[in-house]
Design a protein around this motif. Sequence first.
Motif, mmCIF file in Angstrom:
data_model
loop_
_atom_site.group_PDB
_atom_site.id
_atom_site.type_symbol
_atom_site.label_atom_id
_atom_site.label_comp_id
_atom_site.label_asym_id
_atom_site.label_seq_id
_atom_site.Cartn_x
_atom_site.Cartn_y
_atom_site.Cartn_z
ATOM 1 N N LYS A 1 44.089 10.517 -25.718
ATOM 2 C CA LYS A 1 44.751 9.384 -26.912
ATOM 3 C C LYS A 1 44.610 9.707 -28.217
ATOM 4 O O LYS A 1 45.482 9.632 -29.033
ATOM 5 N N ILE B 1 40.293 9.221 -23.589
ATOM 6 C CA ILE B 1 39.939 9.002 -24.891
ATOM 7 C C ILE B 1 40.420 10.133 -25.778
ATOM 8 O O ILE B 1 41.092 9.948 -26.709
ATOM 9 N N LEU B 2 40.092 11.528 -25.383
ATOM 10 C CA LEU B 2 40.402 12.588 -26.182
ATOM 11 C C LEU B 2 42.039 12.876 -26.193
ATOM 12 O O LEU B 2 42.546 13.153 -27.329
ATOM 13 N N GLU C 1 30.630 14.007 -35.739
ATOM 14 C CA GLU C 1 30.756 12.564 -35.657
ATOM 15 C C GLU C 1 29.253 12.231 -34.828
ATOM 16 O O GLU C 1 28.341 11.257 -35.311
ATOM 17 N N VAL C 2 29.060 13.000 -33.783
ATOM 18 C CA VAL C 2 27.891 13.037 -32.973
ATOM 19 C C VAL C 2 26.599 12.965 -33.723
ATOM 20 O O VAL C 2 25.501 12.324 -33.528
ATOM 21 N N VAL D 1 34.330 15.839 -33.430
ATOM 22 C CA VAL D 1 33.424 15.243 -32.364
ATOM 23 C C VAL D 1 31.790 15.312 -32.651
ATOM 24 O O VAL D 1 31.082 14.705 -32.530
ATOM 25 N N VAL E 1 37.861 10.164 -15.627
ATOM 26 C CA VAL E 1 37.046 10.737 -16.607
ATOM 27 C C VAL E 1 37.346 9.895 -17.908
ATOM 28 O O VAL E 1 38.328 10.488 -18.446
ATOM 29 N N PRO E 2 36.844 8.750 -18.190
ATOM 30 C CA PRO E 2 37.684 8.069 -19.320
ATOM 31 C C PRO E 2 37.370 8.860 -20.702
ATOM 32 O O PRO E 2 38.312 8.622 -21.615
ATOM 33 N N GLU E 3 36.303 9.450 -20.800
ATOM 34 C CA GLU E 3 36.082 10.332 -22.107
ATOM 35 C C GLU E 3 37.356 11.494 -22.243
ATOM 36 O O GLU E 3 37.892 11.575 -23.395
ATOM 37 N N LEU E 4 37.842 11.935 -21.320
ATOM 38 C CA LEU E 4 39.109 12.911 -21.317
ATOM 39 C C LEU E 4 40.350 12.190 -21.899
ATOM 40 O O LEU E 4 41.073 12.454 -22.532
#
Length: 299
Positions: free
Chosen positions: A133, A130-131, A234-235, A231, A125-128
Amino acid sequence: ITLLVIFANSIWIAVDTDLNTEPVLIDAPPVFQMIENIFCMYFTFEISIRFLAFRSKLLCFSDGWFIFDSVLVLLMVVETWIISLILVLSGGQSSRALGSGSLLRILNVVKMLRISRVARLLRSVPELLILLKGVRAASRAVFVLFLLWFVIIYVYALVFCRLSRDAPMAIDTKFRTVPEAINTLLLEGILPDFKGIMTAELASEHFLFYPLMLTFIIVAVLTLMNMLVGVLVEVVGAIASSEKDSVVACHLACELRNWMIAHGYDMDAHISNQQFQQMLVEPQVVKIVNDVGVDSLMV
């Protein structure tokens, strides 16, 4: 398949925690022994295949995830097979054969470490990632903020302890000592919503309960919830900017279309580059383009 097995193992850890009260696997009911052995065999087979896949076996030491998984599998093998084999060979059929309670506590720590295998799910899950990081990047600022937070609490705790010596009993019990004053200011002044779970009974059960609960509140509630707010802001900002650009583009297209119709342009024909350049020097077109923030000269 491995991710599904890891997910199933994570769920099974919760079942084992609730229903299996035995400290060692050899004393557990047969269904727990069978499922633990299945998981152990699968993860051992999986880590062996990954090791054999390295062209040079020394390269495995440069793979952080492989080392992480290998340590977890080693701990699982020790808990599932080696300790059970030692108990059987020594003639002990229960956890009493282990003798020392400290060894049982080590086994409990090993069981808790198994849940860290869930970290492998984050890679899918790349989104996780990113969070995470983002949390790591902000960790220094968050640490400094909480350090300042603690300094302020400590200073005010000293002041309240001094002032409450001759105060009524209801106040004196909250600020009798500096640690009690810090706890009062933290829970009733800054984190009042969590006063119900951060109790003295919780701290008395185990010395790790209180700091672990405080860490959970700081990371899961304060840090991540504030990140969630950031987040969402920003969205919403990105969506608003996109919608604004769409409205401006539609308005510009409508105005230019009306001008072209008024000046006899064929709306079904393509406009050449020369015609477009001629349009841009028309005063009314220049005004239309400039009104939406576009520099006609740059175009």
